[in-house]
Write a protein that holds these residues in place. Structure first.
Motif, PDB file in Angstrom:
ATOM      1  N   ALA A  96       0.837  -1.207   0.000  1.00  0.00           N
ATOM      2  CA  ALA A  96       0.000   0.000   0.000  1.00  0.00           C
ATOM      3  C   ALA A  96       0.871   1.255   0.000  1.00  0.00           C
ATOM      4  CB  ALA A  96      -0.932  -0.002   1.209  1.00  0.00           C
ATOM      5  N   GLY A  97       1.890   1.267   0.858  1.00  0.00           N
ATOM      6  CA  GLY A  97       2.771   2.430   0.927  1.00  0.00           C
ATOM      7  C   GLY A  97       3.531   2.658  -0.366  1.00  0.00           C
ATOM      8  N   TRP A  98       4.000   1.585  -0.969  1.00  0.00           N
ATOM      9  CA  TRP A  98       4.743   1.682  -2.232  1.00  0.00           C
ATOM     10  C   TRP A  98       3.863   2.285  -3.325  1.00  0.00           C
ATOM     11  CZ3 TRP A  98       9.672   0.652  -4.045  1.00  0.00           C
ATOM     12  CH2 TRP A  98       9.813   0.537  -5.430  1.00  0.00           C
ATOM     13  N   GLY A  99       2.662   1.727  -3.476  1.00  0.00           N
ATOM     14  CA  GLY A  99       1.760   2.243  -4.496  1.00  0.00           C
ATOM     15  C   GLY A  99       1.417   3.702  -4.269  1.00  0.00           C
ATOM     16  N   PHE A 100       1.234   4.073  -3.004  1.00  0.00           N
ATOM     17  CA  PHE A 100       0.898   5.458  -2.681  1.00  0.00           C
ATOM     18  C   PHE A 100       2.057   6.398  -2.996  1.00  0.00           C
ATOM     19  CE2 PHE A 100       0.618   9.099   0.175  1.00  0.00           C
ATOM     20  CZ  PHE A 100      -0.701   9.489   0.022  1.00  0.00           C
ATOM     21  N   VAL A 101       3.261   6.049  -2.540  1.00  0.00           N
ATOM     22  CA  VAL A 101       4.411   6.936  -2.722  1.00  0.00           C
ATOM     23  C   VAL A 101       4.750   7.101  -4.205  1.00  0.00           C
ATOM     24  CG1 VAL A 101       6.902   7.159  -2.337  1.00  0.00           C
ATOM     25  CG2 VAL A 101       5.389   6.573  -0.437  1.00  0.00           C
ATOM     26  N   VAL A 102       4.808   5.988  -4.939  1.00  0.00           N
ATOM     27  CA  VAL A 102       5.168   6.064  -6.360  1.00  0.00           C
ATOM     28  C   VAL A 102       4.084   6.784  -7.157  1.00  0.00           C
ATOM     29  CG1 VAL A 102       5.669   4.739  -8.445  1.00  0.00           C
ATOM     30  CG2 VAL A 102       6.631   4.022  -6.256  1.00  0.00           C
ATOM     31  N   GLY A 103       2.827   6.361  -6.957  1.00  0.00           N
ATOM     32  CA  GLY A 103       1.738   6.961  -7.720  1.00  0.00           C
ATOM     33  C   GLY A 103       1.525   8.425  -7.404  1.00  0.00           C
ATOM     34  N   LYS A 104       1.569   8.765  -6.123  1.00  0.00           N
ATOM     35  CA  LYS A 104       1.315  10.151  -5.747  1.00  0.00           C
ATOM     36  C   LYS A 104       2.503  11.069  -6.036  1.00  0.00           C
ATOM     37  CE  LYS A 104      -2.885   9.847  -4.279  1.00  0.00           C
ATOM     38  NZ  LYS A 104      -3.984  10.547  -4.995  1.00  0.00           N
TER      39      LYS A 104
END
Length: 424
Positions: A96-104
């Protein structure tokens, strides 16, 4: 490695009250998306645009309710990264954190470029870089400074949107018949429109990612998230009705700047520059909220060594994760100066929906003694939110799904490599 930092990570000071938390949520949600999101949604759903908006709102409500309950239980920086880690296990938190950091992070660059396009057309990149540098510097002086800027930006944007809605609905060009779903409103198009519109609602997570900086988080966050979401729903519904009534689904779908086109079609072209100012302000407000959210999730992941440990440092004078903020700002500056991401961040929508799917799955595990709501209500909301997130995620355009899945796969691989080579 600093063992002291690893064992006792510095905490952020609780400075934000209810009004600040609601304002930051509004700044994140009522961003530049409201000035542009309705056109691609209308292309997907046609006259079913309002149905797509209602579906997006339902999923957003479920996600907001789950996030609020989890934030009251786990009031730390990081949002769903923390919830997934604590409730489901380290892998799900990391994903979840990875997707959030990269995407955002990509979304940050896109918002900066959007602001640049409105402020100085043809010279977007220097304006985008300057905006990122200025807002990153503002964040480094404390979260309250950021909240004050966001409050001013939200006031400007709401005033602009109110003028657009009033102008459109009082115009002789407004036709209520254009609001009714027609034969072109098929299920696939409505689902895709809901996925696109959901991205514009996703900013309520910013309140949860700032959980460590909110006063009395067990009370403040569960109140702030639904209030911010409720105001945003009313605003988006009013804007959608106004633009559809004046332009109709076909003209709205073809509009490059839907709200500016709406005031021109309503017979008040002199409002178009005001709309342009509102869009630039909204983009800057969204950029500020994005940098805040990404830096706090980066802080939480660095504390667990999923990211370099130096990013977990908290600057004592202003109580901010300065290393994380500067690192995020530096990456966004490079992206804004070199890559045009405005048309290539569909994967961010996919990543956000997966992020909230993890939040809902985490909320499902809440025990009766961990929440004031009835467990059956908590689980029903979490189940609807989880199903809705997955349905909308896989209803997005194929390229968005493939790119988003590739980003998440890279995150899973990084977790596996770290788990293989990091001593326990």
């Amino acid at each position: 490695m600093d063992d002291t930092t690893a064992a006792e990570p510095a905490a952020l000071r609780r400075r934000l009250g209810l009004t600040d938390a609601v304002t930051i949520g509004l700044g994140a949600m009522i961003g530049a998306g409201v000035f542009a999101a309705f056109a691609p949604a209308a292309r997907a759903a046609g006259s079913g645009l309002l149905l797509g908006l209602a579906l997006a709102a339902l999923v957003a409500y479920c996600n907001a309710a789950s996030s609020a309950r989890l934030a009251a239980r786990h009031p730390a920086s990081g949002g769903t990264y923390v919830y997934g880690r604590e409730r489901l296990g380290p892998f799900w938190g990391h994903l979840a954190g990875w997707g959030f950091v990269v995407g955002k992070t990509a979304s940050c660059a896109a918002m900066a470029l959007t602001a640049g396009a409105y402020v100085w057309p043809g010279h977007e990149r220097p304006v985008a870089v300057a905006a990122v540098v200025a807002l990153t510097a503002l964040n480094c002086f404390g979260v309250q400074k950021s909240a004050w800027f966001t409050r001013a930006a939200v006031a400007v944007v709401l005033a602009v949107l109110a003028s657009v809605v009033v102008t459109a609905l009082t115009s002789s060009r407004a036709d209520a018949a254009q609001l009714e779903p027609g034969a072109d409103a098929d299920v696939t198009g409505v689902l895709q429109a809901a996925g696109l519109l959901f991205f514009a609602f996703a900013g309520y997570a910013r309140v949860a990612t700032l959980g460590e900086e909110v006063r009395d988080p067990a009370r403040t966050i569960p109140r702030a998230i639904p209030v911010a979401l409720g105001i945003t729903l009313v605003v988006y519904a009013a804007v959608a009705v106004a633009t559809l009534a004046v332009l109709g689904p076909d003209r709205l779908a073809a509009a490059g700047a839907p709200l500016a086109e709406t005031v021109r079609a309503a017979g008040v072209p002199e409002l178009a520059p005001v709309v342009r100012t509102g869009a630039a302000t909204a983009a800057l407000g969204a950029l500020l909220a994005l940098i805040l959210g990404v830096s706090r999730t980066t802080l939480a992941m660095a504390r667990d060594r999923h990211l370099p440990g130096f990013l977990a440092a908290v600057e004592p004078r202003h109580d901010v994760p300065r290393h994380a903020e500067l690192a995020v700002g530096a990456v966004v500056v490079v992206l804004a100066a070199t890559v045009d991401l405005r048309g290539a961040i569909g994967f961010s929508s996919f990543g956000v929906l997966v992020y909230y799917a993890v939040a809902n799955a985490s909320a499902w595990t809440l025990r009766a003694e961990e929440t004031t709501a009835r467990r059956t209500v908590v689980r029903t909301v979490a189940a609807v939110g989880l199903a809705g997130c997955l349905l909308l995620a896989f209803s997005l355009p194929v390229t968005s799904v493939i790119t988003g899945a590739a980003v998440l796969a890279a995150g899973a691989l990084s977790y596996a490599v770290r788990a293989r080579f990091t001593p326990r």
